[in-house]
Scaffold this motif. Structure first.
Motif: not given
Length: 310
Positions: A17, A20-22, A27
């Protein structure tokens, strides 16, 4: 084999998590582009490959062949890729980026490099090395056998203190041992390295060091010849690193960086006796433009000049 406990499973899911955000894969458009991460990976495989087929890409990315076909049709409608029927199998087509495709991909590749550089910028040299080593270890332990293992057997990194001395020393040692090249070959290598170390432009010039088991096993430099032309210098793969595709990877990195930096051409100077390097250049799309016999470094050699239009 050991069954993982719930704490370890939770830790890995937490890391997934976080990462993938980093890197922004959740998006709508990856790297603020109109393309998803999957589509960008397909473009990258075509960019870095030697005329891959749709089947090659599906295997490399472990993606459904139907999805790959839909993505490729979309790219073809946009004029990003071209197809050439395989001479060995008329059912297969080799894929390449068109001029429009390269123009579209180059800034996105550059943006990806800038994104990763930004993630590491707040870390010191030792911390950056730890991050890269940890990622490589994860790849090694969780990766697949075969070609992937070759890719994970080494890492590419920026030079650190001591590497430039290694480049000069190893060139002098290996070329004397394998080709009988003596003075002033070492002096030439030292001058190239000194020029780069003292006045390189990081936005348009790079050096990559290939590292395996904690020691350097390869090098390459990309330097500015002019606003439109970049030059490859000092490609070397130590015997300890041969057979892993390091030479091809180093040249691919140079070509990719040159495109992203806005160069129109990459040129290089080599010699006919360096057959492994010549093969790599040829596969990367370089064309032999001229050659001339010389007597230098104590040997009769044939100097060659190769060029690649981007």
């Amino acid at each position: 084999m050991s069954e993982p406990g719930p704490d370890r499973i939770a830790a890995i899911r937490r890391f997934n998590r976080f990462y993938t955000r980093q890197i922004g894969v959740l998006r709508k458009g990856y790297l603020d582009s109109p393309y998803s991460l999957g589509e960008m990976r397909v473009l990258y495989e075509i960019f870095r490959g030697d005329g891959p087929t749709a089947s090659d890409i599906a295997r490399a990315l472990d993606l459904d062949a139907g999805y790959i076909s839909r993505v490729l049709r979309h790219f073809e409608k946009q004029g990003l890729i071209s197809r050439e029927t395989s001479a060995k199998d008329a059912r297969q087509s080799h894929l390449t980026l068109t001029a429009r495709g390269r123009k579209t991909f180059a800034p996105l590749e550059k943006k990806s490099q800038v994104q990763v550089a930004g993630m590491l910028a707040h870390l010191n040299e030792a911390e950056q090395a730890r991050v890269v080593a940890a990622m490589s270890e994860i790849e090694r332990l969780l990766g697949h056998a075969g070609q992937a293992d070759n890719e994970l057997a080494y890492t590419l990194r920026n030079p650190k203190p001591g590497d430039f001395g290694w480049v000069v020393t190893r060139h002098a040692e290996l070329y004397l041992e394998e080709y009988g090249w003596g003075e002033p070959f070492e002096g030439l290598c030292a001058q190239i390295v000194a020029d780069f170390a003292n006045k390189n432009d990081p936005a348009r010039e790079r050096c990559w060091i290939a590292e395996r088991h904690g020691e350097p096993v390869g090098s390459i430099f990309l330097v500015r010849d002019s606003d439109e032309v970049a030059r490859i210098r000092l490609l070397l793969v130590d015997p300890k690193g041969r057979g892993l595709g390091i030479g091809k990877r180093l040249v691919d990195e140079c070509v990719g960086f040159a495109r992203a930096a806005g160069y129109k051409q990459v040129t290089l100077w080599t010699h006919s006796v360096l057959t492994a390097a010549r093969h790599i250049y040829e596969r990367a799309g370089f064309t032999l433009t001229s050659s001339e016999p010389r007597h230098t470094w104590g040997q009769d050699v044939v100097a060659e000049y190769w060029d690649l239009r981007l």
